[in-house]
Scaffold this active site. Structure first.
Site, PDB file in Angstrom:
ATOM      1  N   TYR A 451       0.806  -1.221   0.000  1.00 14.52           N
ATOM      2  CA  TYR A 451       0.000   0.000   0.000  1.00 14.52           C
ATOM      3  C   TYR A 451       0.838   1.270   0.000  1.00 14.52           C
ATOM      4  O   TYR A 451       0.281   2.374   0.048  1.00 14.52           O
ATOM      5  CB  TYR A 451      -0.938  -0.005   1.211  1.00 14.52           C
ATOM      6  CG  TYR A 451      -1.899  -1.160   1.209  1.00 14.52           C
ATOM      7  CD1 TYR A 451      -3.054  -1.134   0.426  1.00 14.52           C
ATOM      8  CD2 TYR A 451      -1.652  -2.299   1.975  1.00 14.52           C
ATOM      9  CE1 TYR A 451      -3.939  -2.201   0.423  1.00 14.52           C
ATOM     10  CE2 TYR A 451      -2.531  -3.378   1.970  1.00 14.52           C
ATOM     11  CZ  TYR A 451      -3.670  -3.322   1.197  1.00 14.52           C
ATOM     12  OH  TYR A 451      -4.541  -4.378   1.182  1.00 14.52           O
ATOM     13  N   HIS A 456      -4.456   6.381  -0.107  1.00 16.65           N
ATOM     14  CA  HIS A 456      -4.982   6.005   1.203  1.00 16.65           C
ATOM     15  C   HIS A 456      -3.909   6.011   2.291  1.00 16.65           C
ATOM     16  O   HIS A 456      -4.243   6.014   3.479  1.00 16.65           O
ATOM     17  CB  HIS A 456      -5.614   4.608   1.117  1.00 16.65           C
ATOM     18  CG  HIS A 456      -6.988   4.541   1.720  1.00 16.65           C
ATOM     19  ND1 HIS A 456      -7.698   5.655   2.135  1.00 16.65           N
ATOM     20  CD2 HIS A 456      -7.797   3.482   1.989  1.00 16.65           C
ATOM     21  CE1 HIS A 456      -8.869   5.284   2.613  1.00 16.65           C
ATOM     22  NE2 HIS A 456      -8.961   3.988   2.552  1.00 16.65           N
ATOM     23  N   ASN A 504      -9.687   1.100   7.577  1.00 17.53           N
ATOM     24  CA  ASN A 504     -11.114   1.196   7.869  1.00 17.53           C
ATOM     25  C   ASN A 504     -11.474   0.658   9.247  1.00 17.53           C
ATOM     26  O   ASN A 504     -12.602   0.820   9.701  1.00 17.53           O
ATOM     27  CB  ASN A 504     -11.928   0.456   6.812  1.00 17.53           C
ATOM     28  CG  ASN A 504     -11.870   1.131   5.462  1.00 17.53           C
ATOM     29  OD1 ASN A 504     -11.371   2.244   5.336  1.00 17.53           O
ATOM     30  ND2 ASN A 504     -12.381   0.466   4.445  1.00 17.53           N
TER      31      ASN A 504
END
Length: 617
Positions: A451, A456, A504
């Protein structure tokens, strides 16, 4: 003998002091309740669904004014008193769940609440041994409805025959909900085929509506209808009430979706497990769409059969809808009677939760949908999720604490055994002063190199940029909650923190570290990506909604701070991603053409954090 006698005197004095303190708190709560002349109080009772209804109702009522509810499932008398004494004077609506633990126990809670609106959800077999019959349970809970003034409103489940009988106990207005043809707010259809959330088709005053929610399971149609009914009773339009429900998210431990870093999806329904509610699990699993369905069952309650007959019966039913069924707890081996033979591996049983963890650690795989159903006080099944993403050192069975393990100071297994009832999360540490507390600067992002350089992860990248500016002698340290770096910035002690959970679901990690390091909630700063701001633009915000950012939503939920938190919004929007969906945007790596703007955004964010720390002194 002398020492024992002294200890007994001390224990007696401690008990009397505790009772005196409780009496003072109750008196304070009654006086404060009486002073809130402009505040509407809403009471919710029933055998199941109270907490979910309360949380949904809070979301609905926020549409027209400041609204508060009691924390978590803390619904005993002293919990209600604490919730009332903490209310601000300008609160417009207060939603309280009113429980009963035996005959007569609801009386003081009802008198303290004195509701203007009251809802009765479902009558079930909870506490059946204490009451003797479901009719007696209904009579006890009906005291909340009886307490309504004539100007009040009772929001009642028309489909429950025991609740229908309650109507005669009040002169207040009545708003009926349910599938019955004569219900005011009528449910026409409910669907919840995971991964789709619950969708209801309703009729009200001759018009038809579609209500899309953020919760899972058709059985939650009842709490949703009750929450909409409460909104209508409070004066909202049905359109606004439906929007309020759509903005709500699952209550912790009640049909709550949690996805771990290996893309195993857990459905937490692990707060309590009365046997009579198990059909909801069967229905959900039967309709869910997943590569593989796994059911993990802990301790069941409120059943009439012997355990030796009940657990095999439950196991057979679960195997009709799940590919793998795992029982955990003292009755787990009884369930294995339902095996089809010695080589039947589709049904497993473990008396110790740690053994279940070791099995599931190797067994679960990407794409699995795993439902946890158990009694939190007895099982603490959430450890099966926590242990997949952090160190869990406490595997005590039936510790008696009724709080979830991610909010327990003993989760790391420090060798201390506390036999007292757990306090609410808000009372864990003394937050009366912030002077000695360091700042916690949280950089949001997904853990793992896969990531890196994605929008994000801009929050985590901001922290990396800050760390670089501090010099090479500062190193990141692995902790159970993620990675931290301790430093001094602008004469302030700070802890830079990158949570170890997916963005999240990072809230529990932020809250756990905050508590362990004794950090005041007002000294948390969060850096996060913002898709509404152009790349390189940065904004400082001190409060407000999560604006759809699920990482912020997770933190707000874990801290219970209604969005009152300093955050640095780091823009990630570019002309190349404006036509794509948000998930594709935030998980796609930046291009080489974006590098200069990315660097500019990181530098601005670092400076903004320094300015904020300098301004606070």
């Amino acid at each position: 003998m002398k020492i024992n006698f002294i200890d007994r005197i001390k224990a007696g004095l401690d008990w009397r002091y505790k009772k005196l303190q409780e009496s003072i708190k109750l008196m304070h709560a009654k006086l404060w309740r009486a002073s809130l002349k402009e505040t509407k109080f809403i009471g919710i009772t029933g055998s199941v669904g109270k907490t979910t209804t309360k949380d949904l109702a809070v979301s609905v009522l926020k549409k027209c004014g400041k609204t508060k509810g009691n924390a978590l499932s803390l619904n005993y008398l002293i919990d209600i008193a604490k919730a009332i004494t903490e209310l601000p004077r300008n609160v417009r609506f207060v939603v309280l769940e009113i429980a009963t633990s035996g005959p007569g126990t609801i009386d003081d809670r009802v008198q303290l609440c004195r509701p203007d609106i009251a809802a009765m959800i479902v009558i079930g077999r909870d506490h059946i041994k204490k009451f003797g019959s479901m009719e007696a349970i209904a009579e006890e809970k009906a005291k909340l409805i009886s307490a309504l003034p004539e100007t009040g409103t009772a929001v009642l489940n028309r489909d429950d025959p025991l609740i229908r009988n309650v109507a005669a106990k009040t002169k207040a207005q009545k708003l009926w909900f349910g599938r019955s043809e004569d219900a005011d707010l009528r449910l026409l259809e409910a669907t919840s085929n995971y991964p789709e959330t619950l969708v209801l088709k309703l009729s009200y005053e001759g018009r038809y509506y579609t209500c899309k929610t953020g919760v899972y399971g058709t059985h939650l149609a009842v709490p949703v209808l009750a929450a909409i009914g409460i909104g209508l009773a409070a004066g909202l339009s049905i359109e606004d009430a439906i929007v309020g429900v759509a903005n709500a998210r699952p209550t912790t431990g009640r049909m709550q979706i949690v996805t771990d870093i290996e893309d195993v999806t857990f459905l937490r329904d692990d707060y309590k497990a009365p046997h009579w509610t198990l059909q909801t699990v069967l229905d959900f699993m039967a309709n869910a769409k997943a590569e593989r369905k796994v059911a993990i069952i802990g301790t069941l309650s409120d059943y009439s059969l012997s355990a030796s007959k009940l657990y095999p019966k439950v196991a057979r039913k679960l195997r009709e809808v799940a590919d793998l069924v795992v029982f955990v707890g003292p009755h787990a081996l009884r369930a294995l009677k339902a095996r089809n033979g010695e080589d039947d591996i589709g049904l497993q049983g473990f008396t110790q939760i740690r053994d279940a963890h070791r099995f599931l650690e190797k067994e679960l795989r990407q794409g699995d949908l795993v439902i946890l159903k158990g009694s939190n006080r007895a099982d603490h099944l959430v450890r099966l999720i926590l242990a997949r993403q952090q160190h869990v050192g406490c595997w005590i069975a039936n510790c008696g604490k009724n709080r979830f393990c991610d909010r327990c100071e003993f989760i790391e297994g420090n060798g201390v055994v506390d036999t007292q009832v757990c306090l609410p999360a808000e009372t864990d540490i003394d937050l009366s002063t912030t002077a000695s507390s360091p700042y916690l600067i949280v950089g949001l992002g997904n853990p793992g190199t896969a990531y890196d350089d994605t929008p994000h992860n801009m929050g985590a990248a901001v922290l990396d940029r800050l760390a670089q500016s501090l010099g090479n002698d500062k190193e990141w340290v692995d902790v159970p909650e993620g990675k931290i770096l301790q430093a001094n910035i602008e004469k302030s002690d700070v802890i830079l923190f990158k949570p170890g959970a997916m963005i999240n679901h990072c809230g529990s990690m932020v809250d756990a570290l905050r508590r362990r390091m004794s950090i005041h909630p007002q000294k948390i700063i969060v850096a996060h990506d913002d898709i509404d701001l152009p790349l390189s633009e940065v904004r400082l915000k001190y409060s407000g909604s999560d604006s759809g950012h699920k990482g912020l939503r997770s933190i707000f939920s874990a801290l219970g701070n209604d969005g009152f938190m300093t955050r640095v919004r780091v823009g990630v929007h570019t002309s190349n991603n404006m036509d794509h969906d948000s998930r594709a945007i935030v998980l796609k790596r930046f291009s080489e053409d974006d590098s200069s703007l990315v660097n500019a955004g990181l530098e601005k964010s670092s400076s903004l954090i320094r300015d904020a720390l300098n301004a606070r002194g």
